[in-house]
Design a protein around this motif. Structure first.
Motif, PDB file in Angstrom:
ATOM      1  N   VAL A 123      -4.029  -4.373  -1.062  1.00  0.00           N
ATOM      2  CA  VAL A 123      -3.771  -3.281  -2.003  1.00  0.00           C
ATOM      3  C   VAL A 123      -4.760  -3.318  -3.157  1.00  0.00           C
ATOM      4  O   VAL A 123      -5.128  -2.266  -3.713  1.00  0.00           O
ATOM      5  CB  VAL A 123      -2.308  -3.339  -2.503  1.00  0.00           C
ATOM      6  CG1 VAL A 123      -2.075  -4.534  -3.413  1.00  0.00           C
ATOM      7  CG2 VAL A 123      -1.931  -2.035  -3.203  1.00  0.00           C
ATOM      8  N   GLU A 124      -5.242  -4.503  -3.524  1.00  0.00           N
ATOM      9  CA  GLU A 124      -6.213  -4.611  -4.613  1.00  0.00           C
ATOM     10  C   GLU A 124      -7.512  -3.883  -4.270  1.00  0.00           C
ATOM     11  O   GLU A 124      -8.142  -3.272  -5.135  1.00  0.00           O
ATOM     12  CB  GLU A 124      -6.521  -6.088  -4.927  1.00  0.00           C
ATOM     13  CG  GLU A 124      -5.374  -6.869  -5.536  1.00  0.00           C
ATOM     14  CD  GLU A 124      -4.326  -7.258  -4.512  1.00  0.00           C
ATOM     15  OE1 GLU A 124      -4.640  -7.194  -3.288  1.00  0.00           O
ATOM     16  OE2 GLU A 124      -3.191  -7.610  -4.914  1.00  0.00           O
TER      17      GLU A 124
ATOM     18  N   PHE B 250       1.974   1.709  -3.480  1.00  0.00           N
ATOM     19  CA  PHE B 250       0.853   2.147  -4.319  1.00  0.00           C
ATOM     20  C   PHE B 250       0.570   3.632  -4.128  1.00  0.00           C
ATOM     21  O   PHE B 250       0.376   4.369  -5.103  1.00  0.00           O
ATOM     22  CB  PHE B 250      -0.389   1.310  -3.992  1.00  0.00           C
ATOM     23  CG  PHE B 250      -1.654   1.803  -4.638  1.00  0.00           C
ATOM     24  CD1 PHE B 250      -1.737   1.948  -6.028  1.00  0.00           C
ATOM     25  CD2 PHE B 250      -2.764   2.140  -3.870  1.00  0.00           C
ATOM     26  CE1 PHE B 250      -2.904   2.404  -6.626  1.00  0.00           C
ATOM     27  CE2 PHE B 250      -3.928   2.596  -4.463  1.00  0.00           C
ATOM     28  CZ  PHE B 250      -3.994   2.723  -5.839  1.00  0.00           C
TER      29      PHE B 250
ATOM     30  N   GLU C 197       3.143   5.650  -5.872  1.00  0.00           N
ATOM     31  CA  GLU C 197       2.923   5.639  -7.321  1.00  0.00           C
ATOM     32  C   GLU C 197       1.794   6.584  -7.726  1.00  0.00           C
ATOM     33  O   GLU C 197       1.827   7.171  -8.807  1.00  0.00           O
ATOM     34  CB  GLU C 197       2.597   4.212  -7.791  1.00  0.00           C
ATOM     35  CG  GLU C 197       3.787   3.254  -7.717  1.00  0.00           C
ATOM     36  CD  GLU C 197       3.372   1.796  -7.866  1.00  0.00           C
ATOM     37  OE1 GLU C 197       2.158   1.550  -8.118  1.00  0.00           O
ATOM     38  OE2 GLU C 197       4.225   0.912  -7.724  1.00  0.00           O
ATOM     39  N   LEU C 198       0.794   6.723  -6.844  1.00  0.00           N
ATOM     40  CA  LEU C 198      -0.310   7.650  -7.121  1.00  0.00           C
ATOM     41  C   LEU C 198       0.158   9.100  -7.147  1.00  0.00           C
ATOM     42  O   LEU C 198      -0.453   9.947  -7.783  1.00  0.00           O
ATOM     43  CB  LEU C 198      -1.401   7.513  -6.058  1.00  0.00           C
ATOM     44  CG  LEU C 198      -2.462   6.438  -6.232  1.00  0.00           C
ATOM     45  CD1 LEU C 198      -3.414   6.442  -5.042  1.00  0.00           C
ATOM     46  CD2 LEU C 198      -3.241   6.620  -7.522  1.00  0.00           C
TER      47      LEU C 198
ATOM     48  N   ILE D  79      -9.930   3.453  -5.561  1.00  0.00           N
ATOM     49  CA  ILE D  79      -9.345   4.601  -6.270  1.00  0.00           C
ATOM     50  C   ILE D  79      -9.851   4.657  -7.707  1.00  0.00           C
ATOM     51  O   ILE D  79     -10.208   5.731  -8.223  1.00  0.00           O
ATOM     52  CB  ILE D  79      -7.803   4.516  -6.252  1.00  0.00           C
ATOM     53  CG1 ILE D  79      -7.257   4.696  -4.842  1.00  0.00           C
ATOM     54  CG2 ILE D  79      -7.200   5.565  -7.195  1.00  0.00           C
ATOM     55  CD1 ILE D  79      -7.532   6.030  -4.219  1.00  0.00           C
ATOM     56  N   LYS D  80      -9.909   3.506  -8.363  1.00  0.00           N
ATOM     57  CA  LYS D  80     -10.388   3.459  -9.752  1.00  0.00           C
ATOM     58  C   LYS D  80     -11.828   3.941  -9.846  1.00  0.00           C
ATOM     59  O   LYS D  80     -12.188   4.704 -10.744  1.00  0.00           O
ATOM     60  CB  LYS D  80     -10.277   2.036 -10.293  1.00  0.00           C
ATOM     61  CG  LYS D  80     -10.676   1.903 -11.757  1.00  0.00           C
ATOM     62  CD  LYS D  80     -10.517   0.473 -12.249  1.00  0.00           C
ATOM     63  CE  LYS D  80     -10.951   0.354 -13.708  1.00  0.00           C
ATOM     64  NZ  LYS D  80     -10.852  -1.051 -14.195  1.00  0.00           N
TER      65      LYS D  80
ATOM     66  N   ASN E 289       0.823  -1.213   0.000  1.00  0.00           N
ATOM     67  CA  ASN E 289       0.000   0.000   0.000  1.00  0.00           C
ATOM     68  C   ASN E 289       0.857   1.262   0.000  1.00  0.00           C
ATOM     69  O   ASN E 289       0.516   2.254  -0.653  1.00  0.00           O
ATOM     70  CB  ASN E 289      -0.955   0.002   1.201  1.00  0.00           C
ATOM     71  CG  ASN E 289      -2.215  -0.795   0.945  1.00  0.00           C
ATOM     72  OD1 ASN E 289      -2.901  -0.577  -0.063  1.00  0.00           O
ATOM     73  ND2 ASN E 289      -2.528  -1.718   1.829  1.00  0.00           N
TER      74      ASN E 289
ATOM     75  N   ASN F 297      -7.822  -1.245  -2.226  1.00  0.00           N
ATOM     76  CA  ASN F 297      -7.575   0.197  -2.329  1.00  0.00           C
ATOM     77  C   ASN F 297      -7.500   0.646  -3.785  1.00  0.00           C
ATOM     78  O   ASN F 297      -7.984   1.726  -4.140  1.00  0.00           O
ATOM     79  CB  ASN F 297      -6.293   0.573  -1.586  1.00  0.00           C
ATOM     80  CG  ASN F 297      -6.478   0.568  -0.073  1.00  0.00           C
ATOM     81  OD1 ASN F 297      -7.600   0.685   0.425  1.00  0.00           O
ATOM     82  ND2 ASN F 297      -5.398   0.420   0.666  1.00  0.00           N
ATOM     83  N   LYS F 298      -6.913  -0.180  -4.633  1.00  0.00           N
ATOM     84  CA  LYS F 298      -6.839   0.151  -6.059  1.00  0.00           C
ATOM     85  C   LYS F 298      -8.232   0.205  -6.677  1.00  0.00           C
ATOM     86  O   LYS F 298      -8.527   1.090  -7.489  1.00  0.00           O
ATOM     87  CB  LYS F 298      -5.977  -0.882  -6.794  1.00  0.00           C
ATOM     88  CG  LYS F 298      -4.480  -0.740  -6.549  1.00  0.00           C
ATOM     89  CD  LYS F 298      -3.696  -1.759  -7.358  1.00  0.00           C
ATOM     90  CE  LYS F 298      -2.191  -1.568  -7.153  1.00  0.00           C
ATOM     91  NZ  LYS F 298      -1.398  -2.562  -7.931  1.00  0.00           N
ATOM     92  N   GLU F 299      -9.081  -0.733  -6.279  1.00  0.00           N
ATOM     93  CA  GLU F 299     -10.451  -0.765  -6.802  1.00  0.00           C
ATOM     94  C   GLU F 299     -11.220   0.499  -6.407  1.00  0.00           C
ATOM     95  O   GLU F 299     -11.927   1.096  -7.218  1.00  0.00           O
ATOM     96  CB  GLU F 299     -11.172  -2.009  -6.271  1.00  0.00           C
ATOM     97  CG  GLU F 299     -12.586  -2.172  -6.801  1.00  0.00           C
ATOM     98  CD  GLU F 299     -13.322  -3.350  -6.168  1.00  0.00           C
ATOM     99  OE1 GLU F 299     -14.505  -3.559  -6.506  1.00  0.00           O
ATOM    100  OE2 GLU F 299     -12.713  -4.044  -5.321  1.00  0.00           O
TER     101      GLU F 299
END
Length: 383
Positions: free
Chosen positions: A179-180, A153, A156-157, A186-187, A150, A182-184
Motif C-alpha cells: 500500500v505504501e 486506501f 479513503e481516496l 498517488i502522491k 489497498n 500505491n500511496k507514493e
C-alpha cells in the motif's frame, strides 16, 4: 475501455503448489501411454468428488492436470463456500473447470478472500457473479494483507466500491503492490497535476477519473512518471498543454517512457514532413500521436492512404488517426452510399466517436433526401 485490454494479472496462488513444466508442442508417441499411467497416480478421492459435482475431469486434465495429483485437496469445502454464496451446481462446475487450482486452496484462505471481497461487494448475488466471471482473480492472489490495506486506501481516496470491485477482477496486479507504493504513486500524481497548473478544487475529480479509467498507472514507477513529464517540458510543451494531455490521455501517457514518446514523435515528423513547430500543433490537436506506437501509426496512416486520403487531409484532421483501419473502411463505405466522396472533402465527417459519426451521417442523409422546395410553402410571386 482501453484500460481493459492492457495487462493481465500474473498468477500468484493463495496456496503454495508446484508449477507445471512446459509441455512440448507435439506429444511423443509414448506420451499416450504415459497419460494412462498418470491417471493411475491421480488422487481418486479428488476425482470422485469432482465427478459428484458434475465437473468435466477431461477439461481439468488438459488445463491443469497437476491439481489431480495433489494429496490434499478441498473440493467439497470449496463447493460448500460457493453454495453458501448462492452458486448452483452448474456454476460450481464451471468455476472448478476453469480455475482448478481453487481445490488446493485451504478453506480458511478462501473464507478470508470472501470477506475481503465483501468489503466492496456486499451483495452475495453480485459477488458470486464476479467469481463466476473471474475465478482466477478470486482464487489467486499474492498477499491478502496487501489486498485488505489497498482496498481500504482506495475507499479513503473516494473511489466507489463498484470501481474497486472492477479493479479486483480486471486489474488485480495493483493489489499486489504494498500500500505504501500505491500511496507514493498517488502522491506523485497529485503533485504533478498541481505543478503543471491544475487546481486543488479539480484535483480529486481528476485523480478519481484517472484511476477509474486506467488503474494500471499504479504499476508504473514514480521515477518513470517524473521522467515522462520532464521529457515533455524539454520538448517545448507548456504546463497548460501538459495539463491538457493529463486530462485527455486518461493516464496512458504515464505508461510510456521518454524513448517511446520520442520514437512516435520522430516517426510523425517524418511521415507528415513537418517542422517541430508544426508537429507540436498536430500533437495538440491529436495527443494520441504521443502514445501510439510507431507500428500502430504506420498501419493507420497507410490504411488512410489506401482509401485515397492524402497526407495533407490527415494533417488538417489528425484525430482521424484515433480510428482503426477497419472503422475507417466501414465509415467510408457508409458515406459513399450517400454519394459523399471523402477523399475530395474534409475528414471531419469521418472523425469522432461512433455516436458522433452516426449523428453526422444522419444529417448528411437527411440533407440529401430533403426536397429542393417545400411544396406546401407559399410562393413569393409578384402580381
Amino acid at each position: 475501455m482501453l484500460w481493459k485490454l492492457l495487462v493481465r494479472s500474473q498468477p500468484c496462488r493463495l496456496c503454495f503448489f508446484r508449477k507445471m513444466q512446459s509441455t512440448p508442442k507435439y506429444k511423443p508417441f509414448l506420451a499416450y501411454f504415459t497419460t494412462d499411467r498418470q491417471s493411475n497416480k491421480e488422487n481418486k478421492r479428488t476425482v470422485e468428488t469432482l465427478y459428484k459435482f458434475s465437473v468435466d475431469i477431461r477439461k481439468i486434465r488438459s488445463l491443469k492436470g497437476w491439481v489431480l495429483l495433489e494429496d490434499e485437496t478441498y473440493v467439497e469445502e470449496v463447493a460448500n463456500i460457493l453454495q453458501e454464496l448462492g452458486a448452483d451446481e452448474a456454476v460450481i462446475a464451471s468455476i472448478l473447470e476453469r480455475c482448478p487450482e481453487a481445490i488446493v486452496c485451504s478453506p480458511a484462505a478462501i473464507d478470508t478472500q470472501r470477506k475481503l471481497w465483501q468489503l466492496v461487494c456486499k451483495n452475495e448475488e453480485e459477488l458470486i457473479k464476479l467469481i463466476e466471471q473471474f475465478p482466477e482473480s478470486f482464487f489467486i492472489v499474492k498477499n491478502q494483507e496487501n489486498l485488505k490495506l489497498n482496498v481500504q486506501f482506495f475507499q479513503e481516496l473516494g473511489l466507489k466500491n463498484v470501481v474497486i470491485s472492477r479493479f479486483l477482477t480486471t486489474a488485480s496486479n495493483i493489489f499486489h503492490n504494498p500500500v505504501e507504493k500505491n500511496k507514493e504513486t498517488i502522491k506523485l500524481l497529485q503533485e504533478s497535476y498541481l505543478n503543471v497548473g491544475g487546481s486543488e478544487a479539480n484535483m480529486k475529480v481528476w485523480l478519481l477519473k484517472l484511476l477509474s479509467q486506467n488503474p494500471f498507472i499504479l504499476l508504473r514507477s514514480p521515477t518513470t512518471i517524473k521522467e515522462t513529464l520532464e521529457f515533455l517540458q524539454k520538448q517545448g510543451f507548456t504546463n497548460f498543454e501538459i495539463l491538457q494531455f493529463l486530462s485527455k490521455l486518461k493516464g496512458f501517457l504515464f505508461q510510456l517512457c521518454p524513448r517511446d514518446i520520442q520514437n512516435s514523435i520522430s516517426f510523425s515528423k517524418n511521415a507528415f514532413e513537418c517542422t517541430d513547430r508544426d508537429l507540436k500543433q498536430l500533437v495538440l490537436k491529436c495527443p494520441a500521436l504521443l502514445y501510439y506506437s510507431v507500428p500502430v501509426l504506420e498501419e493507420r496512416i497507410q490504411g488512410l492512404l489506401k482509401e485515397g486520403i492524402s497526407i495533407a487531409q490527415i494533417r488538417e484532421t489528425p484525430m482521424v488517426l484515433e480510428l482503426t483501419p477497419q472503422i475507417v473502411q466501414y465509415r467510408i463505405r457508409k458515406l459513399n452510399s450517400l454519394g459523399y466522396r471523402i477523399k475530395d472533402g474534409h475528414l471531419a465527417n469521418l472523425n469522432g466517436t461512433k455516436k458522433e459519426f452516426e449523428a453526422n451521417f444522419g444529417k448528411i442523409q437527411a440533407k440529401k433526401e430533403r426536397p429542393l422546395f417545400n411544396p406546401v410553402a407559399p410562393l413569393n410571386v409578384e402580381e
